[in-house]
Design a protein around this motif. Sequence first.
Motif, PDB file in Angstrom:
ATOM      1  N   VAL B 140     -10.811  29.864   6.870  1.00 20.10           N
ATOM      2  CA  VAL B 140      -9.827  30.953   6.857  1.00 20.10           C
ATOM      3  C   VAL B 140      -8.730  30.683   7.893  1.00 20.10           C
ATOM      4  O   VAL B 140      -7.539  30.899   7.626  1.00 20.10           O
ATOM      5  N   ILE B 141      -9.109  30.188   9.051  1.00 14.00           N
ATOM      6  CA  ILE B 141      -8.107  29.858  10.072  1.00 14.00           C
ATOM      7  C   ILE B 141      -7.227  28.709   9.596  1.00 14.00           C
ATOM      8  O   ILE B 141      -6.012  28.688   9.820  1.00 14.00           O
ATOM      9  N   PHE B 142      -7.817  27.756   8.899  1.00 21.42           N
ATOM     10  CA  PHE B 142      -7.071  26.646   8.313  1.00 21.42           C
ATOM     11  C   PHE B 142      -5.958  27.176   7.397  1.00 21.42           C
ATOM     12  O   PHE B 142      -4.795  26.818   7.516  1.00 21.42           O
ATOM     13  N   ILE B 143      -6.345  28.099   6.493  1.00 21.50           N
ATOM     14  CA  ILE B 143      -5.368  28.702   5.577  1.00 21.50           C
ATOM     15  C   ILE B 143      -4.296  29.454   6.356  1.00 21.50           C
ATOM     16  O   ILE B 143      -3.102  29.332   6.099  1.00 21.50           O
ATOM     17  N   THR B 144      -4.745  30.223   7.368  1.00 21.04           N
ATOM     18  CA  THR B 144      -3.811  31.000   8.182  1.00 21.04           C
ATOM     19  C   THR B 144      -2.752  30.096   8.805  1.00 21.04           C
ATOM     20  O   THR B 144      -1.580  30.455   8.875  1.00 21.04           O
ATOM     21  N   SER B 145      -3.198  28.922   9.272  1.00 29.34           N
ATOM     22  CA  SER B 145      -2.297  28.046  10.020  1.00 29.34           C
ATOM     23  C   SER B 145      -1.325  27.301   9.129  1.00 29.34           C
ATOM     24  O   SER B 145      -0.398  26.671   9.616  1.00 29.34           O
ATOM     25  N   LEU B 146      -1.534  27.353   7.829  1.00 25.11           N
ATOM     26  CA  LEU B 146      -0.671  26.562   6.939  1.00 25.11           C
ATOM     27  C   LEU B 146       0.751  27.103   6.850  1.00 25.11           C
ATOM     28  O   LEU B 146       1.711  26.403   7.157  1.00 25.11           O
ATOM     29  N   TRP B 147       0.868  28.376   6.433  1.00 28.61           N
ATOM     30  CA  TRP B 147       2.166  28.843   5.922  1.00 28.61           C
ATOM     31  C   TRP B 147       3.299  28.799   6.940  1.00 28.61           C
ATOM     32  O   TRP B 147       4.349  28.242   6.643  1.00 28.61           O
ATOM     33  N   PRO B 148       3.145  29.398   8.132  1.00 27.17           N
ATOM     34  CA  PRO B 148       4.307  29.363   9.039  1.00 27.17           C
ATOM     35  C   PRO B 148       4.729  27.935   9.382  1.00 27.17           C
ATOM     36  O   PRO B 148       5.923  27.645   9.464  1.00 27.17           O
TER      37      PRO B 148
END
Lengths: 280, 266
Positions: B140-148
């Motif tokens: 979940v943190i991996f996904i969070t870190s992607l977009w910005p």
Amino acid sequence: MEPIANNRKNLLEVRNLQKQYGSNGKTNVIFEDLNLTIYENEFVAILGHSGSGKSTLLRMIAGLEHIDGGHLSIEGKDITGPGKERMMIFQNYALLPWLSVYDNIKLAVDEVMSEASEKEKKAHIKEHIAMVHLEDATHKKPSELSGGMKQRVGIARALAVQPLLLLMDEPLGALDPFTRAKLQDQILELYYERHQTIMLVTHDVEEALLMADRIIVLKVDEVASIGKVIDVPFEHPRDRKKLRESPQFNELRNETLSLMESYFEQMQTNNKKMEVSQFI
Amino acid sequence: MKTIKSNTSALLKLIILPLIGFSILILLWWLTANYLTNLMPTPLVAFKANWDYISNPFYVRGPGDIGIGFLLIQSLKRVIIGFLLGSLVAIPLGFLIGLSPTANRIFNPVVQVLRPVSPVAWLPVALAVFNLANPSAIFVIFITSLWPTVINTAVGVASVPKDYLNVARVIEMPRWKQIFKIILPASLPYIFTGLRISLGIAWLVIVAVEMLTGGQGIGFFVWDEWNRLNLSSVMLAIAVIGLAGLGLDLIIRKIQNFFHIEQIEG
């Protein structure tokens, strides 16, 4: 009067050049059939008011802008894209802000002297920094330099590439008059020392008369074209103070200024006509 | 005289004014505790109750009774692993999107659709795949870190001044070299902005994720203490989470300053 007046060698040839821009379905023709020859060791100024296509012409010669017809060649070879034999000096200097003066020049030297040893390169870079008198700023970043100093770095970088043709796109346009005058003199000095062929794009009549051997004045009717070619009759090396006092210089300057003014007015009335015809 | 004056004004600016801000916060807490609920301890009571945690953050008294320092480290570990993995994917992807209009048309719609989704919504997907709490939280943190990071990198790459690239073209620098010598350094300020935003959001998200997954971590601690109606510990956890987040942001800023990368304030 001119350095090598009789057996001049062609360096750059522009033949039947065409250029147009397309925007929302309309094509806007800039050049239809432009012909121009630049000779070796010549200092040519391209003079024109804004919108006369002078920068576009220079950028096409640099290979940074594609052409829609005709051809360009340097030393007989066709120009198809950018190349290091046609080095460009940009109005806003185009220095990389994260690199020092030395490294900005090194970036170019690394590309063009890829065979040379590090020691040779270093000597070459140092020599060119000294040439524009920036030894004290060697390890400074562009943000620590004044505009005039930045453009001297730009000039050093361009000359370090040792181009056949040096292209200057309003290189002094962003500088105050005094820095400008000083840099004009420095560029002239380099011209004398290195016999560098130079094309200078400018809208400043005095700058063109002071520096160039030949001035090509652009005008715009329906399309841009060469309005007049002026062979500048003054001996090199030129002294700006003496020239300013010379009646011949002043006469030529006023004449050229009025010519450019009439070209500018012509373009504006043409534009208005075109706007009107669009509404009818 | 002048120096004394400027000293006092520096003292005022750096210490006294921020203290006023915190005092207002503590006053609001005190008012809430006294008049709005009787579950919440007053600041002083909370401080006394938390003294054991504060003075002794690293203890292990059993699998469910671990010092708050250890819990914090567990959460930080997840965030940092997820963030690094995310950045490893996001920076090259951002480059691709920024450099190639085709890649932009392929990936940008996907990014735009997934970006507004709360990363916590990915938790069930992760749990189904990994069957384990810890890798799922990291995912979940991996996904969070992607977009910005993807978006900022793409913007940075696409907004490299044309003249920098023209210089490279005129000296006939090969394209791959332009990427490393010109485009990457020119877009670093944007990339770092993306990284800072990513890490900030990752730290917000980890608390929610841990509340759901349980196990060891500062997020589960908050939920666990609430279930025991122990709001003193919750208040302590809020302070610790805030300070740790500030610390993370500071670390990225320091790295950025160390490499003399310009800050884009947003």
